[in-house]
Structures are given as C-alpha cells and as structure tokens.
Write a protein that holds these residues in place. Structure first.
Motif, short mmCIF file in Angstrom:
data_model
loop_
_atom_site.label_atom_id
_atom_site.label_comp_id
_atom_site.label_asym_id
_atom_site.label_seq_id
_atom_site.Cartn_x
_atom_site.Cartn_y
_atom_site.Cartn_z
N PRO A 40 0.83 -1.20 0.00
CA PRO A 40 0.00 0.00 0.00
C PRO A 40 0.87 1.27 0.00
O PRO A 40 1.80 1.38 0.81
CB PRO A 40 -0.80 -0.11 1.30
CG PRO A 40 -0.77 -1.57 1.64
CD PRO A 40 0.56 -2.07 1.15
N ALA A 41 0.58 2.17 -0.90
CA ALA A 41 1.35 3.41 -0.98
C ALA A 41 1.29 4.18 0.34
O ALA A 41 2.24 4.85 0.72
CB ALA A 41 0.85 4.27 -2.14
N ILE A 98 4.11 3.86 3.05
CA ILE A 98 5.44 4.43 2.87
C ILE A 98 5.48 5.73 3.67
O ILE A 98 5.14 6.81 3.19
CB ILE A 98 5.76 4.67 1.38
CG1 ILE A 98 5.65 3.33 0.63
CG2 ILE A 98 7.15 5.27 1.22
CD1 ILE A 98 5.83 3.45 -0.87
N GLU A 99 5.86 5.59 4.93
CA GLU A 99 5.85 6.72 5.87
C GLU A 99 6.84 7.80 5.46
O GLU A 99 7.94 7.51 5.01
CB GLU A 99 6.18 6.23 7.27
CG GLU A 99 5.14 5.27 7.82
CD GLU A 99 5.52 4.74 9.18
OE1 GLU A 99 6.45 5.28 9.82
OE2 GLU A 99 4.89 3.76 9.60
N GLY A 100 6.44 9.04 5.61
CA GLY A 100 7.30 10.17 5.32
C GLY A 100 7.50 10.44 3.85
O GLY A 100 8.34 11.26 3.47
N ALA A 101 6.75 9.77 2.99
CA ALA A 101 6.91 9.95 1.54
C ALA A 101 6.47 11.34 1.12
O ALA A 101 5.47 11.86 1.60
CB ALA A 101 6.09 8.90 0.79
N THR A 102 7.24 11.93 0.23
CA THR A 102 6.85 13.19 -0.42
C THR A 102 6.57 12.83 -1.87
O THR A 102 7.48 12.63 -2.67
CB THR A 102 7.99 14.22 -0.34
OG1 THR A 102 8.28 14.47 1.04
CG2 THR A 102 7.59 15.52 -1.02
N ARG A 141 2.93 5.63 -7.71
CA ARG A 141 1.52 5.34 -7.42
C ARG A 141 0.62 6.13 -8.35
O ARG A 141 1.04 7.10 -9.00
CB ARG A 141 1.17 5.67 -5.97
CG ARG A 141 1.10 7.16 -5.69
CD ARG A 141 0.68 7.45 -4.27
NE ARG A 141 0.56 8.89 -4.04
CZ ARG A 141 0.28 9.43 -2.89
NH1 ARG A 141 0.09 8.67 -1.83
NH2 ARG A 141 0.18 10.74 -2.75
N ASN A 142 -0.65 5.75 -8.38
CA ASN A 142 -1.68 6.44 -9.15
C ASN A 142 -2.31 7.48 -8.23
O ASN A 142 -2.80 7.14 -7.15
CB ASN A 142 -2.72 5.43 -9.62
CG ASN A 142 -3.79 6.03 -10.48
OD1 ASN A 142 -4.14 7.19 -10.34
ND2 ASN A 142 -4.34 5.24 -11.37
N SER A 143 -2.34 8.73 -8.64
CA SER A 143 -2.86 9.79 -7.77
C SER A 143 -4.34 9.64 -7.46
O SER A 143 -4.82 10.15 -6.46
CB SER A 143 -2.62 11.17 -8.41
OG SER A 143 -3.43 11.31 -9.57
N THR A 144 -5.08 8.94 -8.31
CA THR A 144 -6.51 8.77 -8.05
C THR A 144 -6.77 7.71 -6.99
O THR A 144 -7.90 7.56 -6.53
CB THR A 144 -7.28 8.39 -9.34
OG1 THR A 144 -6.79 7.14 -9.83
CG2 THR A 144 -7.12 9.48 -10.40
N ASP A 145 -5.72 6.98 -6.59
CA ASP A 145 -5.85 5.96 -5.55
C ASP A 145 -4.62 6.05 -4.63
O ASP A 145 -3.77 5.15 -4.63
CB ASP A 145 -5.95 4.57 -6.19
CG ASP A 145 -6.30 3.49 -5.18
OD1 ASP A 145 -6.65 3.82 -4.03
OD2 ASP A 145 -6.21 2.31 -5.56
N PRO A 146 -4.50 7.13 -3.85
CA PRO A 146 -3.29 7.37 -3.08
C PRO A 146 -2.96 6.30 -2.04
O PRO A 146 -1.81 6.18 -1.63
CB PRO A 146 -3.53 8.73 -2.42
CG PRO A 146 -5.00 8.93 -2.46
CD PRO A 146 -5.50 8.18 -3.65
N ASP A 147 -3.93 5.52 -1.62
CA ASP A 147 -3.66 4.44 -0.68
C ASP A 147 -3.62 3.08 -1.37
O ASP A 147 -3.51 2.05 -0.72
CB ASP A 147 -4.70 4.43 0.45
CG ASP A 147 -4.55 5.64 1.34
OD1 ASP A 147 -3.40 6.02 1.63
OD2 ASP A 147 -5.58 6.22 1.73
N GLY A 148 -3.70 3.10 -2.71
CA GLY A 148 -3.60 1.86 -3.49
C GLY A 148 -2.17 1.35 -3.51
O GLY A 148 -1.33 1.77 -2.71
N VAL A 149 -1.88 0.48 -4.43
CA VAL A 149 -0.57 -0.15 -4.48
C VAL A 149 0.52 0.81 -4.98
O VAL A 149 0.25 1.73 -5.74
CB VAL A 149 -0.57 -1.41 -5.36
CG1 VAL A 149 -1.55 -2.43 -4.84
CG2 VAL A 149 -0.86 -1.08 -6.81
N ALA A 150 1.72 0.55 -4.50
CA ALA A 150 2.91 1.27 -4.97
C ALA A 150 3.80 0.27 -5.70
O ALA A 150 3.98 -0.86 -5.24
CB ALA A 150 3.67 1.88 -3.80
#
Length: 79
Positions: free
Chosen positions: A9-10, A13-17, A44-53
């Motif tokens: 899950p994207a 990824i803690e602290g990601a910018t 990642r896909n911006s339309t699903d920010p908590d989707g897969v990375a």
C-alpha cells in the motif's frame, strides 16, 4: 530498516513526499513518485493514493527515464 515491496500500500510508505508532473496539476489524474530511504523510488496512481505502490531500484528508474528521453515509448501514446 523497512523493506519496500511491489504491491505494498502506498500509504504504508511513511514520510513519503509524492511528486507529480506540473502539467498534470489541472487534470487530477497523474502518476506520482517518491524517493525511498534506501534508494530507488515508488510510483503510485494519484486517483488511488492508498492503493498499491510499484517499487523500483535507482538503476531501473535511470534506465526507464533514459528510454523516455530517447523517445522509446512514444509509440505507446496518441498525440
């Protein structure tokens, strides 16, 4: 040290910018990337920010960007 794996899950990824191309700002649909602490990058896909990375090494990103710069993927898109 945290391990990063493809399909994680994207949001994990803690602290990601996350960064996206300026040209996509008005569309709301874009690909975003972040650097990883051990090197490499996540995408990642911006339309699903908590989707897969998708996770790539620095060398994989370097080679891919080189191909983009050289026009090797231009045939995949209709202008």
């Amino acid at each position: 040290m945290k391990t990063f794996i493809n399909g994680m899950p994207a949001g994990d990824i803690e602290g990601a910018t996350w960064i996206k191309a300026a040209a996509s700002a008005d569309t709301g649909v874009c690909v975003e990337m972040t650097r990883l602490p051990q090197g490499g990058a996540a995408v990642r896909n911006s339309t699903d920010p908590d989707g897969v990375a998708l996770i790539f090494t620095a060398r994989e990103i370097e080679v891919f960007f080189g191909g983009v710069r050289n026009g090797e993927f231009d045939h995949m898109f209709v202008a």
